[in-house]
Structure formats: structure tokens, C-alpha cells
Motif scaffolding. Structure first.
Motif, PDB file in Angstrom:
ATOM      1  N   ILE A   1       0.828  -1.210   0.000  1.00 42.16           N
ATOM      2  CA  ILE A   1       0.000   0.000   0.000  1.00 42.16           C
ATOM      3  C   ILE A   1       0.864   1.264   0.000  1.00 42.16           C
ATOM      4  O   ILE A   1       0.514   2.271  -0.637  1.00 42.16           O
TER       5      ILE A   1
ATOM      6  N   LEU B   1     -10.605   6.326  -4.285  1.00 39.83           N
ATOM      7  CA  LEU B   1     -11.646   5.443  -3.759  1.00 39.83           C
ATOM      8  C   LEU B   1     -12.637   5.059  -4.851  1.00 39.83           C
ATOM      9  O   LEU B   1     -13.161   3.943  -4.862  1.00 39.83           O
TER      10      LEU B   1
ATOM     11  N   PRO C   1      -8.238  -4.662  -4.602  1.00 38.05           N
ATOM     12  CA  PRO C   1      -7.570  -4.531  -3.293  1.00 38.05           C
ATOM     13  C   PRO C   1      -6.074  -4.302  -3.401  1.00 38.05           C
ATOM     14  O   PRO C   1      -5.498  -3.545  -2.610  1.00 38.05           O
TER      15      PRO C   1
ATOM     16  N   LYS D   1      -4.996  -0.535  -3.788  1.00 43.08           N
ATOM     17  CA  LYS D   1      -5.356   0.471  -2.790  1.00 43.08           C
ATOM     18  C   LYS D   1      -4.123   1.189  -2.254  1.00 43.08           C
ATOM     19  O   LYS D   1      -3.057   0.603  -2.081  1.00 43.08           O
TER      20      LYS D   1
ATOM     21  N   LEU E   1      -6.435   4.950   1.621  1.00 43.17           N
ATOM     22  CA  LEU E   1      -7.672   4.169   1.520  1.00 43.17           C
ATOM     23  C   LEU E   1      -7.696   3.028   2.527  1.00 43.17           C
ATOM     24  O   LEU E   1      -8.710   2.792   3.190  1.00 43.17           O
ATOM     25  N   VAL E   2      -6.583   2.320   2.653  1.00 41.97           N
ATOM     26  CA  VAL E   2      -6.548   1.151   3.536  1.00 41.97           C
ATOM     27  C   VAL E   2      -6.653   1.567   4.987  1.00 41.97           C
ATOM     28  O   VAL E   2      -7.419   0.965   5.764  1.00 41.97           O
TER      29      VAL E   2
ATOM     30  N   SER F   1     -10.102   2.518   5.813  1.00 40.01           N
ATOM     31  CA  SER F   1     -11.021   1.377   5.888  1.00 40.01           C
ATOM     32  C   SER F   1     -10.929   0.646   7.221  1.00 40.01           C
ATOM     33  O   SER F   1     -11.871  -0.048   7.623  1.00 40.01           O
TER      34      SER F   1
END
Length: 269
Positions: free
Chosen positions: A66, A209, A215, A218, A222-223, A226
């Protein structure tokens, strides 16, 4: 005595502004060392959970991927934005035409349109080119930044015209003047723009987003965001991840801070 009172009031206001600015970072660092329950009750002292929170974060999140995604998008976006927007700012100031000011005024008016109003048509356009789910979908909408174009045009007003005239006398064409004369002279302006654009790309949340649907694509923003959506979010782990996500922008800023101040003040060297 009036001078003493004025200085006292000034320093008090500056101290208050500094506290308001620094406290969120202090809370973030303190929170990363505490348990989630301690953060929930407002504990403002350092704890002993830092390594546990770090271990939980790396066990929950594929951190290398990420952060690589964020870094790649930020670096590519910064390079392309500075290349396109600085050329546009230079052109708007150096080349005169009948419609130059009208076009530039229209561009500035477009700044008043909120991004939320542009998302749907922008997504439709990106979808028509089959770019959804790619880095290009994230980067391309921002490379012609109206604000950065405006910033470079204003900075170019301080660019010495004598340098451009002397370069033309020496036989340089416009591209050579831009790369060999303009770029080195405006390095402070570029340093300030690098900080602004890199931070904007690194912290970008809403548009990635929408367009990043896999996945493995990302970004860190974003991660980490979340992680707060669970029923019992681990705030200590989240704050540790937030610290890691903040470090790159802090490093960039501290490396270029002197040039940043010069660039924002319009210094040309």
C-alpha cells in the motif's frame, strides 16, 4: 509599556495557534502507544503498546504494497503535474495572444466548481477510455492543475526578462530557454510546488476510492481509512499506521522547507 503588551498578546496568540496546530500530531503519537480503550477515554500520556500496535498493523495490512502504491502514484503525479503545469504557466506569461487573458480567467473560474460536481462526468470519461482500475485514472485528471498553473504564472512574472533576451541572442530556442535558463532559475518555485503537489497526491482519498477497484491497488490512505469501518476499530493500530502515512510528506517538507519558503515568497535566484 504598550509595546510590551502588544508583544505579549502577539506571543500568546502565536502560542495558541502553535498549540492548535501541533496537538493533533501529539495526540496521534501518544495514541499509537496506547490501547484502543485508553484512547477512547482520552488518555493523553504515553503508554507501552507501541510495538504491539505496530505488530498488529503489519499483521493486518500489506504495508509494503500500500505504501508502494501511494508512493508510485504520488511520484508519477508530481512529475507529470509539474511538467505540464509549469509549461502552461510559463506559456501563459511569456506568450501574448488576443485570447490569453480570457482563457486564463475562465480557468480560474473553473476553480470555483467543487470536485463533487465533476466526479460523475470525470468517471464517465475515464470509463470510456477503459482506464478505471489503473494508475492513469488517478493521475491524469490532476496533471493540468489550474492552481499550479496559476502559481507558476505568478512566479514567472518575477523571471528576469533580460535572461530570456540574452539567451535568444545566444541562439537558444524557446525549449532550450525553458530547460537551461528557466528551470535552474526557478528552482525555489519548483521546490514549493513539489511539496504542494506531492502532498495532494499522497493524501488523495475520494478520487482513488472511486477509480481503484482492486484490493492490490489500494493506497495507504484508503486502507488506513477502511480500518475504522469495523465494529470495534483498533485505534492504536490505526494511529500507528497514520504516523507511517504521515512520514513521507514530513520528510519531503523538511528537506525542501527552505526552498518552499523562498518559492512561496516569490524568490528567484
Amino acid at each position: 509599556m504598550p509595546g510590551f503588551v502588544a508583544r505579549t498578546i502577539k506571543y500568546l496568540l502565536l502560542s495558541l495557534a502553535a498549540f492548535v496546530s501541533i496537538f493533533p500530531f501529539f495526540w496521534m503519537v501518544v495514541g499509537a502507544t496506547n490501547r484502543s480503550v485508553d484512547i477512547g477515554i482520552g488518555k493523553a500520556t504515553f503508554g507501552d503498546q507501541l510495538f504491539i500496535n505496530a505488530a498488529n498493523f503489519f499483521a493486518t495490512v500489506d504495508a509494503p504494497r500500500i505504501f508502494w502504491n501511494s508512493a508510485f502514484i504520488a511520484l508519477v503525479g508530481t512529475v507529470l503535474t509539474l511538467a505540464i503545469s509549469s509549461l502552461a504557466g510559463y506559456g501563459f506569461e511569456m506568450f501574448r495572444s488576443k485570447f490569453r487573458e480570457r482563457i486564463f480567467t475562465l480557468m480560474l473560474l473553473l476553480l470555483s466548481i467543487p470536485f463533487a460536481a465533476l466526479m460523475v462526468p470525470l468517471f464517465v470519461m475515464i470509463s470510456s477510455f477503459k482506464l478505471v482500475g489503473t494508475v492513469a485514472a488517478v493521475v491524469l485528471p490532476g496533471i493540468a492543475s489550474i492552481f499550479i498553473i496559476f502559481y507558476f504564472r505568478q512566479a514567472t512574472k518575477a523571471f528576469p526578462g533580460e535572461l530570456r533576451d540574452a539567451a535568444r541572442v545566444d541562439g537558444l530556442n524557446e525549449w532550450q530557454i525553458f530547460f537551461y535558463i528557466y528551470l535552474p532559475t526557478m528552482r525555489s518555485t519548483y521546490a514549493a510546488a513539489i511539496i504542494i503537489v506531492f502532498m495532494a497526491n499522497w493524501n488523495n482519498y475520494l478520487w482513488p476510492l472511486i477509480v481503484l477497484n482492486k484490493p492490490e491497488q489500494k493506497t495507504a490512505t484508503l486502507v488506513i481509512s477502511s480500518l475504522t469501518s469495523s465494529y470495534t476499530p483498533d485505534f492504536g493500530m490505526i494511529l500507528f499506521g497514520t504516523i507511517l502515512a504521515t512520514l513521507p510528506t514530513l520528510i519531503i517538507f523538511f528537506l525542501l522547507q527552505r526552498r518552499f519558503v523562498e518559492g512561496m515568497l516569490g524568490a528567484v535566484k
